[in-house]
Design a protein around this motif. Structure first.
Motif, PDB file in Angstrom:
ATOM      1  N   HIS A 229      -8.786  -4.449  -7.635  1.00 54.08           N
ATOM      2  CA  HIS A 229      -7.456  -5.023  -7.821  1.00 54.08           C
ATOM      3  C   HIS A 229      -7.560  -6.401  -8.466  1.00 54.08           C
ATOM      4  CE1 HIS A 229      -3.442  -6.551  -6.856  1.00 54.08           C
ATOM      5  NE2 HIS A 229      -3.090  -5.279  -6.906  1.00 54.08           N
TER       6      HIS A 229
ATOM      7  N   ALA B 129       1.044   1.861 -11.613  1.00 58.20           N
ATOM      8  CA  ALA B 129       0.239   2.912 -10.983  1.00 58.20           C
ATOM      9  C   ALA B 129      -0.850   2.357 -10.074  1.00 58.20           C
ATOM     10  CB  ALA B 129      -0.398   3.793 -12.056  1.00 58.20           C
ATOM     11  N   PHE B 130      -1.426   1.194 -10.420  1.00 61.07           N
ATOM     12  CA  PHE B 130      -2.588   0.694  -9.680  1.00 61.07           C
ATOM     13  C   PHE B 130      -2.425  -0.696  -9.068  1.00 61.07           C
ATOM     14  CE2 PHE B 130      -4.278   3.409 -13.118  1.00 61.07           C
ATOM     15  CZ  PHE B 130      -4.800   4.426 -12.347  1.00 61.07           C
TER      16      PHE B 130
ATOM     17  N   LYS C 109       3.352  -1.477  -4.049  1.00 62.93           N
ATOM     18  CA  LYS C 109       3.707  -0.118  -3.633  1.00 62.93           C
ATOM     19  C   LYS C 109       3.164   0.925  -4.610  1.00 62.93           C
ATOM     20  CE  LYS C 109       7.825  -1.478  -1.146  1.00 62.93           C
ATOM     21  NZ  LYS C 109       9.242  -1.279  -0.931  1.00 62.93           N
ATOM     22  N   ALA C 110       2.009   0.635  -5.197  1.00 64.56           N
ATOM     23  CA  ALA C 110       1.407   1.544  -6.180  1.00 64.56           C
ATOM     24  C   ALA C 110       1.040   2.869  -5.527  1.00 64.56           C
ATOM     25  CB  ALA C 110       0.166   0.906  -6.789  1.00 64.56           C
ATOM     26  N   SER C 111       1.124   3.920  -6.315  1.00 60.48           N
ATOM     27  CA  SER C 111       0.792   5.249  -5.788  1.00 60.48           C
ATOM     28  C   SER C 111      -0.703   5.385  -5.525  1.00 60.48           C
ATOM     29  CB  SER C 111       1.262   6.327  -6.762  1.00 60.48           C
ATOM     30  OG  SER C 111       0.686   6.124  -8.034  1.00 60.48           O
ATOM     31  N   ILE C 112      -1.519   4.664  -6.263  1.00 64.52           N
ATOM     32  CA  ILE C 112      -2.971   4.685  -6.070  1.00 64.52           C
ATOM     33  C   ILE C 112      -3.404   3.266  -5.727  1.00 64.52           C
ATOM     34  CG2 ILE C 112      -5.200   5.153  -7.134  1.00 64.52           C
ATOM     35  CD1 ILE C 112      -3.694   7.049  -9.068  1.00 64.52           C
ATOM     36  N   GLN C 113      -3.832   3.038  -4.494  1.00 61.61           N
ATOM     37  CA  GLN C 113      -4.250   1.714  -4.060  1.00 61.61           C
ATOM     38  C   GLN C 113      -5.719   1.485  -4.434  1.00 61.61           C
ATOM     39  OE1 GLN C 113      -2.348  -0.736  -2.606  1.00 61.61           O
ATOM     40  NE2 GLN C 113      -0.627   0.615  -3.046  1.00 61.61           N
ATOM     41  N   LEU C 114      -5.988   0.340  -5.030  1.00 65.42           N
ATOM     42  CA  LEU C 114      -7.344  -0.020  -5.415  1.00 65.42           C
ATOM     43  C   LEU C 114      -7.995  -0.859  -4.331  1.00 65.42           C
ATOM     44  CD1 LEU C 114      -6.746  -1.085  -9.127  1.00 65.42           C
ATOM     45  CD2 LEU C 114      -7.604   1.102  -8.296  1.00 65.42           C
ATOM     46  N   SER C 115      -9.331  -0.887  -4.346  1.00 66.30           N
ATOM     47  CA  SER C 115     -10.037  -1.796  -3.444  1.00 66.30           C
ATOM     48  C   SER C 115      -9.743  -3.230  -3.883  1.00 66.30           C
ATOM     49  CB  SER C 115     -11.543  -1.526  -3.504  1.00 66.30           C
ATOM     50  OG  SER C 115     -12.045  -1.878  -4.778  1.00 66.30           O
TER      51      SER C 115
END
Length: 87
Positions: free
Chosen positions: A44, A29-30, A34-40
């Protein structure tokens, strides 16, 4: 050799299944590219540290110091190469 008999705790088998599944879900997910929610970038890196360096701490808690250091060193070197190769 083989399995050793001892009193088996049900919570051990529960956590041995639930924790890896939870890590897979978190990474999917994170953390994955190709995660649906991209982290800073900072979050990350923190997620990577939690997912990839916690096993080193667990190995240390099991008194397996050499393997813990080898695993931790491998994770850090891999991360350095990934940064150098811009991946």
């Amino acid at each position: 050799m083989g399995f050793q008999s001892r009193k088996y705790q049900h919570h051990e088998s529960f956590f041995s299944i639930v924790i890896p599944i939870g890590i897979v879900i978190l990474w999917g997910a994170f953390g994955s590219p190709k995660a649906s929610i991209q982290l800073s970038a900072q979050l990350h890196l923190l997620l990577e540290a939690l997912i990839f360096l916690v096993p080193a701490g667990l190995l240390l808690s099991l008194k397996n110091v050499k393997l813990a250091w080898l695993y931790g060193f491998t994770v850090i070197v891999n991360r350095i190469f990934m940064m150098l190769l811009d991946q």
